[in-house]
Design a protein around this motif. Structure first.
Motif, short mmCIF file in Angstrom:
data_model
loop_
_atom_site.label_atom_id
_atom_site.label_comp_id
_atom_site.label_asym_id
_atom_site.label_seq_id
_atom_site.Cartn_x
_atom_site.Cartn_y
_atom_site.Cartn_z
N ALA A 2 0.77 -0.75 -0.23
CA ALA A 2 0.01 -0.56 -0.41
C ALA A 2 1.05 1.38 0.07
CB ALA A 2 -1.18 0.37 1.58
N ILE A 3 0.02 2.30 -0.61
CA ILE A 3 0.97 3.51 -1.02
C ILE A 3 0.24 4.39 -0.02
CG2 ILE A 3 2.11 4.97 -2.37
CD1 ILE A 3 2.59 3.31 -4.73
N LEU A 4 0.96 5.31 0.07
CA LEU A 4 0.56 5.74 1.88
C LEU A 4 0.42 7.48 0.77
CD1 LEU A 4 -1.92 7.16 3.89
CD2 LEU A 4 0.46 7.06 5.46
N VAL A 5 -0.24 8.63 0.56
CA VAL A 5 0.78 9.80 -0.05
C VAL A 5 -0.38 10.42 1.09
CG1 VAL A 5 -1.52 9.60 -1.94
CG2 VAL A 5 0.12 11.56 -1.84
N VAL A 6 0.02 11.78 1.30
CA VAL A 6 -0.48 13.12 1.99
C VAL A 6 0.47 14.11 1.24
CG1 VAL A 6 -0.27 14.49 4.56
CG2 VAL A 6 0.24 11.72 4.23
N GLY A 7 -0.55 14.60 1.25
CA GLY A 7 -0.25 15.97 -0.05
C GLY A 7 -2.19 17.16 -0.61
N SER A 8 -1.57 17.71 -1.27
CA SER A 8 -2.91 18.51 -1.62
C SER A 8 -3.80 18.07 -2.04
CB SER A 8 -2.30 20.09 -1.76
OG SER A 8 -1.38 20.30 -2.93
N MET A 9 -5.11 18.46 -2.53
CA MET A 9 -6.30 18.05 -3.06
C MET A 9 -6.54 19.80 -3.14
SD MET A 9 -8.32 14.56 -2.58
CE MET A 9 -6.98 13.00 -2.74
N ALA A 10 -6.64 19.86 -4.82
CA ALA A 10 -6.73 21.29 -5.22
C ALA A 10 -7.84 21.71 -6.32
CB ALA A 10 -5.37 22.07 -5.18
N PHE A 119 4.84 8.36 0.77
CA PHE A 119 4.92 10.34 -0.39
C PHE A 119 3.98 10.87 0.30
CE2 PHE A 119 4.53 13.01 -4.24
CZ PHE A 119 6.06 12.93 -4.01
N LEU A 120 5.13 11.66 1.18
CA LEU A 120 5.01 12.92 1.49
C LEU A 120 5.07 13.67 0.30
CD1 LEU A 120 7.49 12.39 4.86
CD2 LEU A 120 4.33 12.99 4.27
N ALA A 121 4.08 14.50 0.10
CA ALA A 121 3.78 15.76 -1.35
C ALA A 121 4.31 16.69 -0.83
CB ALA A 121 2.66 15.35 -1.65
N ASN A 122 4.69 17.95 -0.93
CA ASN A 122 4.88 19.06 -1.32
C ASN A 122 3.45 19.53 -0.14
OD1 ASN A 122 5.27 21.62 -1.38
ND2 ASN A 122 4.42 21.70 -3.47
N ILE A 123 4.16 20.01 1.24
CA ILE A 123 3.90 20.34 2.10
C ILE A 123 4.43 20.89 3.28
CG2 ILE A 123 1.09 19.52 1.56
CD1 ILE A 123 1.99 17.44 4.41
N HIS A 124 4.15 22.24 3.98
CA HIS A 124 4.96 22.65 5.34
C HIS A 124 6.00 21.61 5.90
CE1 HIS A 124 6.82 24.59 8.58
NE2 HIS A 124 6.22 25.65 8.41
N PRO A 125 7.74 21.41 5.76
CA PRO A 125 7.96 20.30 6.53
C PRO A 125 8.02 20.13 7.83
CG PRO A 125 9.18 22.03 5.81
CD PRO A 125 7.92 22.46 5.47
N SER A 126 7.14 20.59 8.68
CA SER A 126 6.75 20.40 10.35
C SER A 126 5.58 19.63 9.87
CB SER A 126 7.01 20.97 10.84
OG SER A 126 5.17 22.16 10.68
N LEU A 148 10.33 27.60 -1.51
CA LEU A 148 9.16 28.00 -0.32
C LEU A 148 9.14 27.73 0.46
CD1 LEU A 148 6.80 29.77 0.09
CD2 LEU A 148 4.96 28.32 0.44
N TRP A 149 9.74 26.04 1.18
CA TRP A 149 10.29 25.93 2.09
C TRP A 149 11.69 25.53 2.76
CZ3 TRP A 149 5.66 26.05 3.92
CH2 TRP A 149 4.56 25.78 3.16
N ILE A 150 12.71 25.36 1.15
CA ILE A 150 13.43 25.23 1.24
C ILE A 150 13.66 27.30 1.80
CG2 ILE A 150 16.07 25.64 -0.10
CD1 ILE A 150 14.58 23.43 -1.78
N GLU A 151 13.61 27.34 1.22
CA GLU A 151 13.89 29.20 1.50
C GLU A 151 13.01 29.82 3.31
OE1 GLU A 151 12.33 31.50 -1.35
OE2 GLU A 151 14.77 31.06 -2.96
N THR A 153 11.44 27.91 5.47
CA THR A 153 11.66 26.63 7.28
C THR A 153 12.29 25.76 6.73
OG1 THR A 153 9.85 24.96 5.23
CG2 THR A 153 8.61 26.81 7.21
N ARG A 154 13.34 26.21 6.23
CA ARG A 154 15.03 25.12 5.99
C ARG A 154 15.45 24.48 7.26
NH1 ARG A 154 19.13 25.36 2.47
NH2 ARG A 154 20.98 24.14 3.46
N ASP A 155 15.39 25.26 8.49
CA ASP A 155 15.28 24.10 9.35
C ASP A 155 14.72 22.96 10.01
OD1 ASP A 155 17.63 25.38 9.63
OD2 ASP A 155 16.61 26.86 11.49
N ASP A 156 13.08 23.41 9.77
CA ASP A 156 12.18 22.13 9.55
C ASP A 156 12.88 20.95 8.43
OD1 ASP A 156 11.09 23.21 11.51
OD2 ASP A 156 9.89 25.05 9.98
N LEU A 157 13.34 21.69 7.57
CA LEU A 157 13.10 20.46 6.15
C LEU A 157 14.66 19.54 6.96
CD1 LEU A 157 12.63 19.96 3.35
CD2 LEU A 157 14.10 21.41 2.54
#
Ligand code: AMP
Length: 302
Positions: A2-10, A119-126, A148-151, A153-157
């Protein structure tokens, strides 16, 4: 499997040099899940607003996506709006309206916490870190992020990178994260941050796998026409992950299943730019996928 994905539905409003489409189905988790395909057993964790059209959820469910982790909250769904340049590659984000996504606190259903592939899709690293706490021992954890997150919230990432196995980013993100101009140097620097493997996507120029002990460069499929490339990166990830999972690979496997997954990701992503929204993905069939895979191999091996 099974593959778990967490991310945006938009809903995405997309403007290309030729056409503008308003509020079409999008989101990283949406593209990923549809791309991975019905056999992959995708479990989705996301939040949608009260404006999210029921038939869009039904579409995902009909394609085998388990939506037990999708919360419906009061308020507008995440809305992203972008405009492509004349090359249909570069794009400007015109608006990111978070709506209910602003308070997204991913909650992985108890029965899903033993999911093998994450799969952790692109959301806030925390938030990605929070998910890793709920799903502590997947066979393989793959993470996507963005400028955005690299710039901001770098430490969280940086705090979560040691806990993931594959980082999947595009070339500009790899350079930004590593501070390196050369992609080989960027991948080496990123590996020092934690992940054993780094996938660097380069749009129409293909993708690179910096594996554990090999490097693979895969060209993109050559497409006669591009309509809307939105979601190609997430769909690459879906095809990649489905292939890795089907092979039963984990972080200790050799590079072979990951090299194969690069081809699957490339072919899967090639359907996205052919139509708006998820239309290209929905029009796929196994015979055509196999045909494209043969074409891709023939482009790589004389
Ligand atoms: P891609 O073209 O693969 O980079 O993916 C584009 C998709 O990502 C669109 O469907 C958007 O809805 C979604 N997206 C754009 N910005 C964000 C963001 N900040 N957080 C989560 N998803 C986003």
């Amino acid at each position: 499997m099974a593959i778990l994905v967490v991310g945006s539905m938009a809903y995405d409003t997309v403007e290309t040099p030729r056409e503008r489409r308003e509020r079409q189905l999008g989101g990283a988790a949406t593209f990923f899940a549809l791309a991975a395909g019905a056999d992959a057993g995708v479990r989705a964790v996301a939040v949608v607003g009260d404006d999210f059209v029921e038939s869009d959820l039904e579409l995902l469910a009909s394609r085998g996506v388990d939506l037990a982790g999708v919360e419906r909250a009061v308020g507008p769904s995440f809305h992203w709006s972008g405009r492509y340049h004349d090359d249909f590659i570069e794009r400007d984000t015109l608006a990111t309206e978070l709506g209910v996504f602003a308070d997204f606190a991913p909650e992985v259903p108890a029965a899903w916490r033993a999911s093998e592939y994450l799969f952790l899709a692109n959301i806030h690293p925390s938030l990605q870190g929070h998910v890793l706490e709920m799903v502590p021992k997947p066979r393989l954890a793959v993470l996507d992020t963005m400028n955005l997150w690299i710039e901001t919230t770098r430490d969280d990432l940086l705090a979560i990178l040691p806990r993931i196995d594959v980082l999947m980013v595009n070339d500009s993100e790899a350079r930004l994260l590593s501070g390196q101009r050369s992609l080989a140097a960027a991948a080496a620097a990123i590996k020092e941050m934690g992940p054993q493997r780094v996938v660097i996507k380069k749009g129409e120029h293909g993708a690179l796998l910096f594996g554990r002990d090999s490097v693979l460069a895969v060209p993109a499929m050559i497409l006669p026409d591009v309509v809307d490339p939105t979601g190609a990166g997430d769909s690459f990830a879906g095809g990649f992950m489905a292939s890795v999972a089907a092979a039963g690979a984990d972080r200790d496997s050799d590079d072979a299943p990951f090299r194969e997954a690069m081809l699957s990701g490339t072919v899967t992503a090639s359907y996205v730019p052919e139509a708006f929204s998820v239309e290209g993905l929905l029009n796929r069939n196994p015979d055509d996928h196999a045909k494209r895979l043969r074409t891709l191999r023939s482009m790589m091996i004389p």
